[in-house]
Design an enzyme around this catalytic site. Structure first.
Site, PDB file in Angstrom:
ATOM      1  N   LYS A  33       0.829  -1.204   0.000  1.00  0.00           N
ATOM      2  CA  LYS A  33       0.000   0.000   0.000  1.00  0.00           C
ATOM      3  C   LYS A  33       0.865   1.258   0.000  1.00  0.00           C
ATOM      4  CE  LYS A  33      -0.611   0.370   5.028  1.00  0.00           C
ATOM      5  NZ  LYS A  33      -1.596   0.531   6.116  1.00  0.00           N
ATOM      6  N   TYR A 237      16.784  31.125   3.382  1.00  0.00           N
ATOM      7  CA  TYR A 237      15.759  32.010   3.931  1.00  0.00           C
ATOM      8  C   TYR A 237      16.033  32.332   5.401  1.00  0.00           C
ATOM      9  CZ  TYR A 237      12.724  31.290  -0.134  1.00  0.00           C
ATOM     10  OH  TYR A 237      12.192  31.265  -1.399  1.00  0.00           O
TER      11      TYR A 237
END
Length: 328
Positions: A33, A237
């Protein structure tokens, strides 16, 4: 471009090790999955098939269709019935009130709630559920449960085991030749698996959960640019990181848009080659000391999981499916 490398020999080693513990590949259900926990379901399916795996479990019909050519039996775990189910697949019945919503004549595995209280029918209501199934045209071919605390050293695991044994005793009065499966990755190495059961293995097949297993996935990034960061200059940043001396740095093509947790520049996040990430991670890139054209971001998801206070599952399944995955 960023890259995920899948170690074929490690994966095959793990499956052989697990099959030896279980008794055979025929009793093994590989859980694929969520893109095989981020590893690449279509890439790994032929490897599992070639080793003798014939039964897998996935989340949805879409996932089942992607790998249906490889496996005889595919169980869909998280299906919402719509009346047009595919007889090629097996469907988990998670809620007995949904019996009437399934297309008739399809194969189902009945989920038993033995104590996790997430999906399934509690043991006390099992005979009622059996009556409803017998009154339909659904084909009950298996029954299973999921252990909530198999990786915890408490008594709940043993309570759940006992509850599932009770459920098996009840259902065997009405049906024969059912396929049972309760043991998951966490339970696999906690004792002997019942002779009448298969074993569902998820993350353990990729090298997590036992020290004898080998990690399968490693994540790599490639250099976009390089420069000399002078003493006193900052990078990224907010200028969180400032160079204490002149240093050669590089920017690599992997960021939080690729499914990584966003590093905010605080604390030391060590990469796979031992270098630390420098400054805040950007959407599509990060910076560190220049490490050449290719850098290993991680080989062990536990390191990132520990840093970000989460679990290795989350680190792996978040990896963007668009990142190229290759066998090595």
């Amino acid at each position: 471009m960023s890259l995920i490398k899948i170690d074929q020999k490690a994966y095959e080693y793990n499956l052989r090790h697990i099959a030896k513990k279980i008794g055979s590949f025929q009793r093994l259900i590989c859980v694929f999955k969520d893109n095989a926990y981020g590893h690449g379901a279509k890439l790994l399916a032929p490897l599992a098939k070639n080793l003798g795996v014939s039964f897998v479990a996935v989340k949805s019909e879409e996932e089942a269709r992607e790998i249906e050519e490889f496996f005889e039996n595919i169980l869909i775990l998280s299906h919402r019935p719509h009346g047009n189910e595919n007889s090629r697949f097996i469907y988990a019945l998670n809620d007995i009130s949904q019996v009437k919503n399934y297309k008739q004549d399809i194969k189902i595995h009945l989920k038993i709630d033995t104590g996790m209280h997430r999906n399934g029918i509690c043991v006390e209501n099992l005979e009622h559920a059996i009556n409803l199934i017998q009154g339909s045209d659904l084909k009950l071919t298996g029954m299973f449960t999921h252990f909530a605390s198999a990786d915890e050293m408490d008594g709940s695991f043993f309570v759940q085991k006992e509850n599932f044994q009770k459920a098996k005793k009840i259902v065997k009065k009405y049906f024969s030749n059912l396929l049972f499966h309760s043991y998951n990755s966490a339970a696999l190495f906690r004792g002997k698996i019942p002779e009448d059961e298969y074993c569902r293995v998820g993350l353990v097949q990729f090298g997590y959960g036992d020290s004898n297993l080998k990690r399968v996935l490693s994540l790599y990034a490639h250099r976009l640019s390089q420069r000399i960061l002078q003493k006193g200059q900052s990078i990224g940043y907010g200028g969180i990181f400032t160079a204490a001396k002149d240093m050669e740095v590089a920017t690599y093509d992997l960021g939080y848009a690729d499914g990584l947790f966003r590093y905010n520049g605080r604390g030391e996040l060590v990469l796979g080659n031992g270098k630390a990430m420098l400054g805040k991670m950007s959407m599509d890139s990060f910076s560190c000391e220049n490490s050449g054209e290719e850098i290993c971001v991680f080989k062990d998801a536990d390191i990132w999981a520990d840093f970000f206070h989460t679990i290795n599952y989350e680190i792996l399944v978040k990896l963007n499916p668009n990142i190229q995955r290759v066998l090595v």
